[in-house]
Design an enzyme around this catalytic site. Structure first.
Site, mmCIF file in Angstrom:
data_model
loop_
_atom_site.group_PDB
_atom_site.id
_atom_site.type_symbol
_atom_site.label_atom_id
_atom_site.label_comp_id
_atom_site.label_asym_id
_atom_site.label_seq_id
_atom_site.Cartn_x
_atom_site.Cartn_y
_atom_site.Cartn_z
ATOM 1 N N HIS A 1 0.922 -1.173 0.090
ATOM 2 C CA HIS A 1 0.008 -0.038 0.082
ATOM 3 C C HIS A 1 0.629 1.131 0.049
ATOM 4 O O HIS A 1 1.919 1.305 0.907
ATOM 5 C CB HIS A 1 -0.771 0.034 1.237
ATOM 6 C CG HIS A 1 -1.887 0.702 0.913
ATOM 7 N ND1 HIS A 1 -2.119 2.155 1.229
ATOM 8 C CD2 HIS A 1 -3.293 0.666 0.513
ATOM 9 C CE1 HIS A 1 -3.217 2.866 0.853
ATOM 10 N NE2 HIS A 1 -4.168 1.966 0.603
ATOM 11 N N ASP B 1 -8.150 -5.289 -0.635
ATOM 12 C CA ASP B 1 -8.403 -6.105 -1.714
ATOM 13 C C ASP B 1 -8.170 -7.549 -1.670
ATOM 14 O O ASP B 1 -8.923 -8.469 -2.021
ATOM 15 C CB ASP B 1 -7.912 -5.746 -2.851
ATOM 16 C CG ASP B 1 -8.266 -4.167 -3.293
ATOM 17 O OD1 ASP B 1 -9.666 -4.186 -3.576
ATOM 18 O OD2 ASP B 1 -7.603 -3.519 -3.418
HETATM 19 C C1 LIG Z 1 -0.646 -0.602 -3.720
HETATM 20 C C2 LIG Z 1 0.657 -0.532 -4.821
HETATM 21 C C3 LIG Z 1 0.115 0.132 -6.213
HETATM 22 C C4 LIG Z 1 1.305 0.862 -4.000
HETATM 23 O O1 LIG Z 1 2.300 1.273 -4.938
HETATM 24 P P1 LIG Z 1 3.760 2.031 -4.636
HETATM 25 O O2 LIG Z 1 3.322 2.902 -3.124
HETATM 26 O O3 LIG Z 1 4.038 2.813 -5.790
HETATM 27 O O4 LIG Z 1 4.768 0.932 -4.097
HETATM 28 P P2 LIG Z 1 5.829 0.383 -4.973
HETATM 29 O O5 LIG Z 1 5.368 0.046 -6.122
HETATM 30 O O6 LIG Z 1 6.726 1.517 -5.139
HETATM 31 O O7 LIG Z 1 6.317 -0.647 -4.037
HETATM 32 C C5 LIG Z 1 7.485 -0.418 -3.142
HETATM 33 C C6 LIG Z 1 8.477 -1.771 -3.354
HETATM 34 O O8 LIG Z 1 7.686 -2.781 -2.827
HETATM 35 C C7 LIG Z 1 7.272 -3.903 -3.923
HETATM 36 N N1 LIG Z 1 5.977 -4.262 -3.799
HETATM 37 C C8 LIG Z 1 4.897 -3.326 -3.783
HETATM 38 N N2 LIG Z 1 3.787 -3.988 -3.509
HETATM 39 C C9 LIG Z 1 4.142 -5.280 -4.027
HETATM 40 C C10 LIG Z 1 3.477 -6.528 -4.260
HETATM 41 N N3 LIG Z 1 2.074 -6.345 -4.367
HETATM 42 N N4 LIG Z 1 4.041 -7.593 -4.470
HETATM 43 C C11 LIG Z 1 5.221 -7.644 -4.667
HETATM 44 N N5 LIG Z 1 6.092 -6.606 -4.484
HETATM 45 C C12 LIG Z 1 5.526 -5.348 -4.092
HETATM 46 C C13 LIG Z 1 7.683 -3.014 -5.152
HETATM 47 O O9 LIG Z 1 8.151 -3.877 -6.236
HETATM 48 C C14 LIG Z 1 8.779 -2.122 -4.661
HETATM 49 O O10 LIG Z 1 9.850 -2.616 -4.544
HETATM 50 P P3 LIG Z 1 11.660 -2.287 -5.029
HETATM 51 O O11 LIG Z 1 11.497 -0.958 -4.209
HETATM 52 O O12 LIG Z 1 12.186 -3.412 -5.084
HETATM 53 O O13 LIG Z 1 11.135 -1.895 -6.585
HETATM 54 C C15 LIG Z 1 1.516 -1.470 -4.890
HETATM 55 O O14 LIG Z 1 1.949 -2.175 -3.560
HETATM 56 C C16 LIG Z 1 0.848 -2.737 -5.444
HETATM 57 O O15 LIG Z 1 1.047 -2.696 -7.019
HETATM 58 N N6 LIG Z 1 0.068 -3.582 -4.900
HETATM 59 C C17 LIG Z 1 -0.657 -4.616 -5.675
HETATM 60 C C18 LIG Z 1 -1.968 -4.146 -6.355
HETATM 61 C C19 LIG Z 1 -2.837 -3.839 -5.101
HETATM 62 O O16 LIG Z 1 -3.164 -4.859 -4.415
HETATM 63 N N7 LIG Z 1 -3.533 -2.755 -5.364
HETATM 64 C C20 LIG Z 1 -4.587 -2.435 -4.426
HETATM 65 C C21 LIG Z 1 -4.306 -1.179 -3.196
HETATM 66 S S1 LIG Z 1 -5.410 -1.010 -2.130
#
Ligand SMILES: CC(C)(COP(=O)(O)OP(=O)(O)OC[C@H]1O[C@@H](n2cnc3c(N)ncnc32)[C@H](O)[C@@H]1OP(=O)(O)O)[C@@H](O)C(=O)NCCC(=O)NCCS
Length: 370
Positions: free
Chosen positions: A256, A307
Site C-alpha cells: 500500500h 482487496d
Molecule cells: C498498492 C501499490 C500500487 C502501491 O504502490 P507504490 O506505493 O508505488 O509502491 P511500490 O510499487 O513503489 O512498492 C515499493 C516496493 O515494494 C514492492 N511491492 C509493492 N507491492 C508489491 C506487491 N504487491 N508484490 C510484490 N512486491 C511489491 C515493489 O516492487 C517495490 O519494490 P522495489 O523497491 O524493490 O522496487 C503496490 O503495492 C501494488 O502494486 N500492490 C498490488 C496491487 C494492489 O493490491 N492494489 C490495491 C491497493 S489497495
C-alpha cells in the site's frame, strides 16, 4: 521544479471526510473499526455526505430517497442489451453512469442541494445498473429494485431475483462500509480533478470509475481472485507464489502507498472470510489466502490490503469475479461524491506542473524534408 513520482507524500487537498493517521483509518473522526462493527452502509454514506451520523428519522428519509431513485431509465437498459455479452463490467459501469447524465435535467446544476440529491440518486442507481448488466449478458431480463431494503440486500436480490440470506446481506453491507472512503486515493483524486473544472457530478464519477478499474487500485480484488483460483489447492500455494516472487512479479492484494504496517480494513475482511468458510464448511480458499499471506509477509514484509480478503469473501458469497470491482464502486460512490461536494464548497482548479525532460529549441521541418 522536481517531480515526485506518483505524487508520493504530496498533500494535494484539505479534507474533513476521512483520515489516515498512524495506520488508523477514520471517517469523519470515527475509527473504521467501530463503523465496521456497528454501522450500516447507509449510515456510513450519510456520515460521509453530511458530516455526522443520522438520527433515526434522517436515516429513514435517506432510505426512502434511495428506494425512490433506484430504478434506471428504460433506454439505458435497452442500450445495455446491445452491448457485447463479454464486455468488461467496469467499462459497462463507466459508460452507463456517463449515460445517466443524459437523462437528468439537473446535470449542470452544481449547487450543493442539487449535487447532494444526485449523489443519493447515483448511490441507488449504480447497483441497479451493475445487476442489470449481470443478468442481460446471460440473456435474462433485469429485475426491478425492491423498496424499503438496504443497498446490499437490493443488489443481491437484483442479481438473482431471490431473497438473499441474512449472512450474505450483512457480509456485503460490512464490506461496503469498509470500502466507502479512503482519503485522497487515486479514483477520489480523479473525481476531484474533474469536478474542480466545474464540470458535473456524473463526469466526476465517470472519471473515478475509470480510475478505480485498474489492477493497482480497485481492480486488484479481481486479480486476487484470479490468482487464488490459479493456485487451486493449498499444496500448490508455495510453489506458485515463490515462482511469482522469483520473477519479481507483484502479488496482488499486498502492499500500500500509505499503510506500511498493514491496512486496518484487511482484518475485518479476513474475519469475514473465515466465518464464511466455517458456514460453507469449506475452508480451501481461506486456507490458501492465509498461506499466501504467510509467504508474502514473511519474505517481502508486505501486508495484505483491503482487496486481498475481499476476494475470498465475495467468492464465498457466490458473486461472479468480474462484479468485485463494480461492488467496490457501489461503496466508494459515497466517498467520491462526498469529496465532490467538499471540492465544490471551496473550489480552485487543480492544475499542477510537470518537470519537462524533453528537447528544447527544435524547429518545424516541412514534411517532405523529414
Ligand atoms: C498498492 C501499490 C500500487 C502501491 O504502490 P507504490 O506505493 O508505488 O509502491 P511500490 O510499487 O513503489 O512498492 C515499493 C516496493 O515494494 C514492492 N511491492 C509493492 N507491492 C508489491 C506487491 N504487491 N508484490 C510484490 N512486491 C511489491 C515493489 O516492487 C517495490 O519494490 P522495489 O523497491 O524493490 O522496487 C503496490 O503495492 C501494488 O502494486 N500492490 C498490488 C496491487 C494492489 O493490491 N492494489 C490495491 C491497493 S489497495
Amino acid at each position: 521544479m522536481t517531480a515526485t513520482k506518483g505524487l508520493e507524500g504530496i498533500v494535494a487537498a484539505t479534507s474533513s471526510i476521512s483520515s489516515i493517521n498512524d495506520g488508523v483509518l477514520a471517517y469523519r473522526g470515527i475509527n473504521i473499526d467501530e463503523l465496521a462493527e456497528n454501522a450500516s452502509y447507509e449510515e456510513t454514506a450519510y456520515l460521509l455526505w453530511y458530516g455526522k451520523l443520522p438520527t433515526k428519522s434522517q436515516l429513514l428519509t435517506l432510505q426512502d430517497q434511495l428506494s425512490e431513485y433506484a430504478a434506471v431509465p428504460q433506454p439505458l437498459l435497452d442500450q445495455m442489451k446491445l452491448y457485447p455479452k463479454d464486455a468488461n463490467t467496469m467499462s459497462v459501469l463507466r459508460t452507463t453512469v456517463s449515460a445517466l447524465a443524459l437523462y437528468d435535467d439537473s446535470v449542470n446544476d452544481n449547487s450543493r442541494e442539487s449535487n447532494q440529491k444526485k449523489s443519493i440518486k447515483l448511490q441507488s442507481q449504480i447497483p441497479t445498473l451493475i445487476a442489470a448488466y449481470a443478468r442481460i449478458r446471460e440473456g435474462k431480463e433485469p429485475i426491478a429494485p425492491l423498496k424499503g431494503v438496504s443497498i446490499a440486500h437490493n443488489f443481491l436480490y437484483m442479481l438473482s431475483g431471490e431473497e438473499p440470506d441474512e449472512v450474505a446481506v450483512s457480509a456485503l453491507d460490512q464490506a461496503l462500509v469498509l470500502h466507502a472512503d479512503h482519503e485522497l486515493n487515486a479514483s477520489t483524486f480523479s473525481a476531484r480533478v474533474t469536478i474542480a473544472t466545474l464540470s458535473d457530478i456524473y463526469s466526476g464519477v465517470t472519471s473515478a470509475i475509470g480510475t478505480l478499474k485498474g489492477p493497482l487500485h480497485g481492480g486488484a480484488n479481481e486479480a486476487v481472485s484470479q490468482m487464488l483460483s490459479e493456485i487451486g489447492t493449498l499444496d500448490q500455494t508455495e510453489s506458485y507464489i515463490q515462482a511469482k516472487l522469483n520473477n519479481k512479479e507483484k502479488i496482488m492484494g499486498f502492499g500500500h502507498r500509505v499503510y506500511k504496517n498493514g491496512d486496518p480494513r484487511a482484518k475485518h475482511l479476513q474475519k469475514m472470510s473465515y466465518e464464511l468458510s466455517l458456514l460453507k464448511g469449506n475452508s480451501t480458499l481461506y486456507d490458501i489466502s492465509i498461506k499466501v499471506e504467510e509467504i508474502v509477509t514473511g519474505q517481502k514484509g508486505l501486508k495484505p490490503n483491503v482487496d486481498f480478503y475481499s476476494a475470498s469473501v465475495y467468492t464465498q458469497l457466490g458473486i461472479p469475479r468480474d462484479l468485485f470491482t463494480p461492488i467496490f464502486a457501489i461503496s466508494r460512490l459515497s466517498g467520491w461524491t462526498a469529496h465532490i461536494l467538499e471540492q465544490l464548497d471551496d473550489n480552485r482548479i487543480i492544475r499542477p506542473r510537470a518537470d519537462y525532460t524533453g528537447l528544447n529549441n527544435q524547429h518545424y521541418i516541412p514534411i517532405e524534408l523529414r
